[in-house]
Design a protein around this motif. Structure first.
Motif, PDB file in Angstrom:
ATOM      1  N   PHE A   1      -6.359   4.754  -6.331  1.00 36.70           N
ATOM      2  CA  PHE A   1      -6.895   3.992  -5.212  1.00 36.70           C
ATOM      3  C   PHE A   1      -8.411   4.154  -5.171  1.00 36.70           C
ATOM      4  O   PHE A   1      -8.945   5.190  -5.574  1.00 36.70           O
ATOM      5  CB  PHE A   1      -6.319   4.516  -3.889  1.00 36.70           C
TER       6      PHE A   1
ATOM      7  N   GLU B   1       4.830  13.225  -2.139  1.00 42.00           N
ATOM      8  CA  GLU B   1       4.661  14.200  -1.049  1.00 42.00           C
ATOM      9  C   GLU B   1       3.506  13.828  -0.138  1.00 42.00           C
ATOM     10  O   GLU B   1       3.638  13.835   1.092  1.00 42.00           O
ATOM     11  CB  GLU B   1       4.384  15.599  -1.637  1.00 42.00           C
ATOM     12  N   ILE B   2       2.374  13.521  -0.761  1.00 43.34           N
ATOM     13  CA  ILE B   2       1.196  13.232   0.055  1.00 43.34           C
ATOM     14  C   ILE B   2       1.388  11.914   0.813  1.00 43.34           C
ATOM     15  O   ILE B   2       0.929  11.778   1.950  1.00 43.34           O
ATOM     16  CB  ILE B   2      -0.075  13.215  -0.821  1.00 43.34           C
ATOM     17  N   ALA B   3       2.091  10.969   0.212  1.00 45.98           N
ATOM     18  CA  ALA B   3       2.387   9.739   0.943  1.00 45.98           C
ATOM     19  C   ALA B   3       3.139  10.065   2.230  1.00 45.98           C
ATOM     20  O   ALA B   3       2.855   9.509   3.286  1.00 45.98           O
ATOM     21  CB  ALA B   3       3.196   8.779   0.063  1.00 45.98           C
TER      22      ALA B   3
ATOM     23  N   GLN C   1       2.135   7.133  -6.521  1.00 49.59           N
ATOM     24  CA  GLN C   1       1.104   8.050  -7.032  1.00 49.59           C
ATOM     25  C   GLN C   1       1.373   9.482  -6.635  1.00 49.59           C
ATOM     26  O   GLN C   1       1.157  10.405  -7.417  1.00 49.59           O
ATOM     27  CB  GLN C   1      -0.275   7.628  -6.530  1.00 49.59           C
ATOM     28  N   ASP C   2       1.794   9.705  -5.404  1.00 50.18           N
ATOM     29  CA  ASP C   2       2.061  11.068  -4.949  1.00 50.18           C
ATOM     30  C   ASP C   2       2.997  10.993  -3.741  1.00 50.18           C
ATOM     31  O   ASP C   2       2.567  10.764  -2.615  1.00 50.18           O
ATOM     32  CB  ASP C   2       0.750  11.778  -4.577  1.00 50.18           C
TER      33      ASP C   2
ATOM     34  N   LEU D   1       0.843  -1.199   0.000  1.00 47.08           N
ATOM     35  CA  LEU D   1       0.000   0.000   0.000  1.00 47.08           C
ATOM     36  C   LEU D   1       0.881   1.253   0.000  1.00 47.08           C
ATOM     37  O   LEU D   1       0.665   2.194  -0.768  1.00 47.08           O
ATOM     38  CB  LEU D   1      -0.897  -0.004   1.236  1.00 47.08           C
ATOM     39  N   ALA D   2       1.896   1.238   0.860  1.00 50.87           N
ATOM     40  CA  ALA D   2       2.789   2.396   0.947  1.00 50.87           C
ATOM     41  C   ALA D   2       3.544   2.594  -0.359  1.00 50.87           C
ATOM     42  O   ALA D   2       3.749   3.728  -0.814  1.00 50.87           O
ATOM     43  CB  ALA D   2       3.770   2.210   2.102  1.00 50.87           C
TER      44      ALA D   2
ATOM     45  N   LYS E   1       2.538   1.731  -3.399  1.00 52.89           N
ATOM     46  CA  LYS E   1       1.632   2.248  -4.431  1.00 52.89           C
ATOM     47  C   LYS E   1       1.277   3.710  -4.154  1.00 52.89           C
ATOM     48  O   LYS E   1       1.199   4.522  -5.076  1.00 52.89           O
ATOM     49  CB  LYS E   1       0.370   1.384  -4.504  1.00 52.89           C
ATOM     50  N   ALA E   2       1.067   4.033  -2.878  1.00 54.97           N
ATOM     51  CA  ALA E   2       0.747   5.422  -2.537  1.00 54.97           C
ATOM     52  C   ALA E   2       1.918   6.334  -2.914  1.00 54.97           C
ATOM     53  O   ALA E   2       1.732   7.401  -3.499  1.00 54.97           O
ATOM     54  CB  ALA E   2       0.439   5.542  -1.049  1.00 54.97           C
TER      55      ALA E   2
ATOM     56  N   PHE F   1      -5.052   9.885  -3.820  1.00 52.83           N
ATOM     57  CA  PHE F   1      -4.371   8.828  -4.555  1.00 52.83           C
ATOM     58  C   PHE F   1      -5.350   8.383  -5.637  1.00 52.83           C
ATOM     59  O   PHE F   1      -6.286   7.633  -5.387  1.00 52.83           O
ATOM     60  CB  PHE F   1      -3.982   7.690  -3.620  1.00 52.83           C
TER      61      PHE F   1
END
Ligand SMILES: Nc1ncnc2c1ncn2[C@@H]1O[C@H](COP(=O)(O)OP(=O)(O)OP(=O)(O)O)[C@@H](O)[C@H]1O
Ligand SMILES: [Mg+2]
Lengths: 285, 234
Positions: free
Chosen positions: B91, A173-175, A170-171, A163-164, A166-167, B88
């Protein structure tokens, strides 16, 4: 005959997928093309062979290689890419190409320019299945790639680490705003990708019974075609792209028997597919 | 709870935030209002660690966090609802919410907060398995808020969360902010909609080209002629 070619194509394609995965994973988090990844693949073949010469056990050689190449990947991330990330993307790209060439020269200096044999026998035996004969080595390639891909799939889709990862892709900074240690996730991408590339190096070394300094050259650009074809950063797309190119090459050239350079075909398949799907098979805009 | 002392933030040569100082007490709802480009988002990013602060000091719960990496600040209980939502995209709604609770270890508390978020925004429950990028703008904004709540934060930084929403959703979002405030969550709210922001806030700061010009109780700001003229339309 066609089924035999099909088995050959799948074996080659699954190895392509293993190599290209690291490239796509690194692209996914850092948006850079990690050309030196193909150097890690060749390094894997040499490390595997070295271990095998001391202790002639294929599985041990494979395991040690995967550990060694994941270390190599993390070192590249920490000392090559991390300092260059703030600069324009062309800088890490050039550094990566430079390092890849340097690695080939280092292999040549240490191991010599010759093709070395890698006569490992994993002790699996072949399978006769009607008209299809899956050789010992093909069976080996299937077994190892399928288990590695299944493990990767499990990690990516069933665990918190996945999950971490993939997050983060995707982004980033937001992760990190979500409390994910993105530095560590980047390192993990290098670690997993490099372990897979090292394994691919050993498999190819055994499959063709040859290890040589420039064995990474063709995979270096073919893996690029595969990840573009699959959709940059997409893991399932990369697996699909690898299998498609492996099968395409083998079937087209094996059956139609056109006098055509095998290694150019990857790009032709890529260009044709991009004409219809500009973001690749499973890519996003 | 949060204390900012003489903080400077630069983008290259350009200084976006100049010697900013302010405090937020535990349980307070504080708003920063200011025109486009005043530096509001930059302050929030600086607090979260997404932009580095060149000079000055940021303290959170008696701890110096000025140079702490973002993920550690998150683990201390700070979170951000970023400008432009930044979900995300690939997701599902539920995966976004689960990612919001990433650092938490108590699975049953996470499950409880998931239900609470769904109670707050029933539409999110309906869309639980839908991919975030296919949500409407309003739904996305609710998801961005819900994702931040999943961290069970002590301090929420909210950046323009009503931007681009229909009036109906704007009211809903501000109702949510008020109810979070009542529950005791500390909130730092940055808003274009100064009228609404001042209506819910305890205190506010007015930011102009990277400097704090005015500081006052929200009610005082709402009746301040300078604020009325510049931000409340006369
Ligand atoms: N990444 C960046 N690089 C360079 N300059 C930036 C960057 N981000 C913001 N700025 C500049 O810094 C200043 C403050 O920007 P900021 O985004 O903090 O404003 P804001 O108050 O949030 O505005 P808005 O209400 O439009 O969201 C602006 O002049 C902007 O152009
Ligand atoms: Mg802003």
């Amino acid at each position: 005959m066609i089924w035999q070619q099909f088995a050959n194509g799948l074996a080659i394609g699954s190895v392509y997928a293993l190599i290209a995965l690291g490239l796509t994973m690194v692209y996914g988090v850092l948006r850079i093309l990690h050309i030196a990844h193909a150097g890690v693949y060749a390094l894997g073949a040499y490390v595997g062979l070295l271990v095998f010469r001391f202790i002639p056990n294929f599985w041990l050689a494979l395991a040690i290689t995967m550990v060694a190449s994941s270390f190599a990947g993390i070192i590249l991330q920490r000392y090559l890419y991390a300092p260059l990330l703030a600069l324009p993307r062309i800088v890490p790209l050039i550094a990566s190409i430079g390092l890849f060439i340097a690695m080939e020269e280092i292999f040549r200096l240490i191991a010599g320019p010759y093709i070395l044999a890698f006569p490992a026998d994993p002790g699996l035996g072949g399978i006769e299945w009607g008209i299809v004969r899956i050789t010992n080595n093909q069976f080996l390639v299937f077994l190892v790639t399928v288990s590695l891909l299944a493990t990767l799939w499990f990690v990516m889709s069933k665990t918190k680490l996945g999950l971490a990862m993939k997050a983060t892709s995707q982004d980033l900074e937001i992760a990190s705003v979500m409390g994910i240690n993105t530095e560590r996730i980047i390192a993990t991408n290098f670690l997993i990708g490099s372990a897979l590339a090292g394994a691919a190096g050993v498999l190819v070394g055994v499959y063709f019974n040859s290890v040589y300094p420039t064995m990474g050259s063709i995979p270096a650009y073919k893996a690029l075609a595969i990840i573009v074809l699959g959709g940059l950063g997409s893991i399932p797309g990369t697996v699909l792209g690898g299998l498609l190119i492996g099968l395409g090459e083998t079937l087209l050239l094996g059956l139609i028997n056109i006098p055509f350079p095998r290694d150019a075909l990857a790009f032709i398949i890529m260009i044709i597919i991009l004409m219809f799907r500009p973001y690749g098979l499973l890519g996003k805009e | 709870m949060l204390s900012v002392e003489k903080v400077d933030v630069f983008y290259g040569e350009f200084q976006a935030v100049r010697e900013i100082s302010f405090q937020v007490q535990g349980g307070e709802l504080v708003t920063i209002i200011g025109a486009n480009g005043a530096g509001k988002s930059t302050i929030l990013k600086g607090l979260m660690g997404l932009e580095s602060c060149e000079r000055g000091k940021i303290t959170f719960q008696e701890q110096d966090i000025t140079h702490m990496p973002t993920y550690q600040r998150a683990r201390l209980g700070i979170t951000l609802v970023p400008e432009g939502r930044r979900l995300f995209q690939d997701f599902t709604v539920e995966q976004n919410l689960v990612a919001g609770g990433y650092t938490r270890t108590d699975a049953s508390a996470v499950e409880r907060d998931l239900q609470r978020t769904y109670d707050l925004f029933p539409i999110l429950k309906e869309r639980g398995h839908q991919v975030a990028k296919t949500l409407s703008g309003g739904e996305q904004q609710m998801l961005a808020i819900g994702r931040a709540l999943m961290a069970s934060p002590r301090l929420i930084l909210m950046d323009e969360i009503s931007l681009g929403l229909m009036p109906k959703y704007v009211n809903e979002v501000f109702n949510t902010i008020e109810s979070l405030h009542r529950e005791g969550v500390t909130i730092l709210l940055v808003e274009q909609n100064a009228r609404k922001a001042l209506a819910v806030a305890d205190r506010g700061y007015v930011l102009e080209t990277g400097r704090i010009l005015i500081e006052n109780e929200a009610r005082g700001l709402a009746s301040d002629p300078r604020v009325k003229k510049a931000y409340l339309g006369g």
